[in-house]
Motif scaffolding. Structure first.
Motif, PDB file in Angstrom:
ATOM      1  N   GLY A  26       0.790  -1.224   0.000  1.00  0.00           N
ATOM      2  CA  GLY A  26       0.000   0.000   0.000  1.00  0.00           C
ATOM      3  C   GLY A  26       0.824   1.276   0.000  1.00  0.00           C
ATOM      4  N   ASP A  27       2.170   1.134   0.022  1.00  0.00           N
ATOM      5  CA  ASP A  27       2.995   2.349  -0.025  1.00  0.00           C
ATOM      6  C   ASP A  27       3.618   2.537  -1.409  1.00  0.00           C
ATOM      7  OD1 ASP A  27       4.728   0.235  -0.012  1.00  0.00           O
ATOM      8  OD2 ASP A  27       6.060   1.043   1.537  1.00  0.00           O
ATOM      9  N   GLY A  28       3.112   1.813  -2.397  1.00  0.00           N
ATOM     10  CA  GLY A  28       3.622   1.967  -3.764  1.00  0.00           C
ATOM     11  C   GLY A  28       4.934   1.252  -4.019  1.00  0.00           C
ATOM     12  N   ARG A  29       5.363   0.395  -3.089  1.00  0.00           N
ATOM     13  CA  ARG A  29       6.628  -0.316  -3.266  1.00  0.00           C
ATOM     14  C   ARG A  29       6.465  -1.786  -2.889  1.00  0.00           C
ATOM     15  NH1 ARG A  29      11.228   2.962  -0.497  1.00  0.00           N
ATOM     16  NH2 ARG A  29      12.029   2.900  -2.613  1.00  0.00           N
ATOM     17  N   PHE A  30       7.365  -2.614  -3.445  1.00  0.00           N
ATOM     18  CA  PHE A  30       7.363  -4.021  -3.075  1.00  0.00           C
ATOM     19  C   PHE A  30       7.774  -4.161  -1.605  1.00  0.00           C
ATOM     20  CE2 PHE A  30       7.841  -4.874  -7.697  1.00  0.00           C
ATOM     21  CZ  PHE A  30       6.878  -5.857  -7.821  1.00  0.00           C
TER      22      PHE A  30
END
Lengths: 285, 281
Positions: free
Chosen positions: A178-182
């Motif tokens: 949900g933070d735009g990163r893997f």
């Protein structure tokens, strides 16, 4: 000293194309004032080589390595490659090359062989974790999974390094955050933060980008100062070249402030490790 | 039963990764065009929205491939997706081809071709169209089998499962829905019941006998979390459903692998001859 992290997208199993890519990156880094350029793991070959490992392997006296040594007259480079050693042994290696000479070669010690990883099938495991001296200070190199295990960095720190140079090809896993990163990117962030802080060293970590076999490499190469402070971060997922000022005085200040390295007790650790390992062999353990 | 749903998806990250996946894996082959079948359903809509972001409308060849059984709403929805995405859609009908072929497939003097066989024939005719378009435009065919379908085997081998690149294969159906909302897929496409569109009123869920949400929740536990079937039952899912889904995963493994090659030599394709698909690209 200014260093550059070359976040590249190598072609798979195409050494000539990747050598040209290294030359372009070094030229660009030097134009930006860099004296050291760190490339990702297997930067000269791409990652998912499978049975083409022997085809792309180079020996330390090979023409390709001669070209890299020539390139290192412009700036010191950390380059990832498949090293062929006598006896048809192939290592996932990184070389520190400077002023026309190979200063040090690190052979990846921890070869992940589980899940999507199959390195133990194709590579021989390195058996040394050695620091070496450079014109920028004492350095140690680690390759990707070497960095996730706590032992190798500790052993390098015990050799009183100033610079921890890390080359990775880190595949993105886990997209539910949900933070735009893997999720795997977050783990790598954390390690760089912890090692720089605990050992009072600069951490320069180059990770690759691009898609191979449907696997996406995450980028976000980064540099940490010796107090856990992030000095630079490259883009997620896309090619990039980021610069970082590596200030030896910052290490002195950090070590005065938090003398972790001075206060380490490696002999005690070694003794306790030996005891723990001996106890493992006893019945009922 | 616990409230069933697909696992969370970071849709921002998924979009970023999947767009780059399509672009990188296409361009490394030296080709510039993507080809995909647009059914009017949510999976092809999401694949198309990703593809148009990856290569631009001028390099995307979307093809609507109606059969005689396809509902007019499906074609209208395909057009609505293309309008929303700002790309063109070509129509190539397979009704004549199917009408020409199907009578020859019935057993001599026997029963008609069953709906399942007929559906597989349609899916394989669509594959023929897409691969021909890919040869015409020098492009790669984009697949859109999602993780739910791939695990359950709910797809036609060499039909809709045939593709060069599949951006949706690691997304459960519910995650595809979440991504559809982010990518601006028309609301009616997101909300309508998924259907293979083989006959009037057919729905996937009606045919399977369970909902995608139930399947997603159980598959997520069995596959991603590696939970044992008994533990999933203990979580509150009905035992017959858990057993059935587990059986479907196992029995359809063959659809997820290449055909078996009988080994004779010391270096057999697939066993010792193992190179990446992206070899030297």
């Amino acid at each position: 000293m200014k260093a550059a992290l070359a976040q590249i997208f190598p072609r798979l199993a195409d050494v000539p194309a990747n050598l040209a890519l290294h030359e372009r990156s070094v030229n660009q880094a030097v134009a930006g004032g860099a004296e050291l350029v760190v490339f990702p793991e297997l930067s000269l070959t791409g990652y998912g080589l499978m049975e083409s490992v022997p085809d792309v392997a180079i020996q330390l006296d090979s023409p390709t390595m001669r070209d890299l040594r020539q390139l290192s007259r412009a700036a010191a480079i950390v380059v990832g490659f498949v090293e062929e050693a006598p006896g048809a042994r192939f290592y996932n290696s990184a070389a520190f090359v400077d002023r026309g000479e190979i200063v040090h070669v690190h052979r990846k010690v921890h070869l992940p062989t589980h899940g999507l990883f199959d390195e133990g099938r194709h590579f021989a495991a390195g058996d040394r974790i050695r620091a070496f001296d450079t014109r920028f200070g004492r350095a140690g190199m680690l390759i990707c999974r070497d960095f996730w295990h706590l032992g190798p960095a500790y052993v390098l720190a015990a050799q009183q390094i100033d610079l921890l140079l890390v080359s990775s090809a880190s595949p993105g896993r886990g997209a539910t955050g949900g933070d735009g990163r893997f999720q795997s990117t977050a783990s790598v962030d954390l390690l760089g933060d912890v090692y720089s802080r605990s050992f009072g060293v600069h951490v320069l970590h180059a990770n690759r980008v691009g898609c191979e076999e449907g696997v996406t490499f995450t980028g976000a190469s980064e540099a940490f100062g010796p107090a856990g402070n992030r000095l630079a971060r490259a883009r997620d997922l896309d090619e990039d070249l980021v610069f970082v000022d590596v200030d030896p005085d910052a290490r002195r200040t950090a070590r005065i402030h938090m003398p972790f390295q001075r206060d380490e007790r490696p002999h005690l650790i070694l003794r306790e490790l030996q005891r723990a390992l001996a106890e493992r062999t006893q019945p009922g353990y | 039963m616990p409230s069933p749903s697909a696992p969370n998806l970071d849709t921002e990250l998924a979009e970023a990764v999947l767009v780059r996946f399509l672009r990188d894996e296409l361009h490394r082959t030296g080709l510039r065009h993507l080809v995909l079948g647009l059914s009017g359903g949510i999976d092809s809509a999401v694949a198309a929205m990703l593809a148009v972001r990856a290569v631009g409308a001028e390099h995307l060849h979307a093809v609507a491939i109606p059969s005689a059984q396809s509902s007019p709403e499906s074609l209208a929805d395909a057009r609505a997706v293309a309008d929303a995405g700002g790309f063109a859609v070509e129509t190539i009908a397979i009704g004549d081809a199917a009408a020409g072929l199907l009578p020859h497939l019935a057993a001599p003097g026997g029963a008609d071709v069953t709906p399942l066989r007929r559906g597989n024939v349609m899916a394989r005719l669509r594959m023929i169209v897409l691969y021909d378009v890919s040869a015409r435009v020098a492009g790669l065919v984009v697949g859109m089998s999602n993780k739910t379908e791939l695990l359950l085997g709910y797809g036609t081998l060499h039909g809709d499962m045939a593709s060069a690149l599949n951006p949706l294969g690691d997304l459960y159906k519910g995650q595809v829905r979440a991504l559809a909302r982010r990518l601006g897929v028309p609301q009616q496409v997101i909300e309508k019941p998924p259907t293979a569109d083989l006959w009037a009123g057919q729905t996937d869920e009606g045919e399977m006998g369970f909902t995608y949400d139930e399947a997603d929740a159980i598959l997520h536990r069995l596959v991603d979390l590696r939970r044992a079937p008994a533990d999933v039952v203990a979580d509150g899912f009905p035992e017959p459903l858990v057993r059935r889904i587990e059986t479907m995963i196992v029995r359809n493994q063959f659809k997820r692998r290449l055909p078996l090659i009988a080994k004779l030599s010391t270096r057999t394709i697939g066993h010792e001859f193992r190179y990446p698909r992206d070899w030297r690209t």
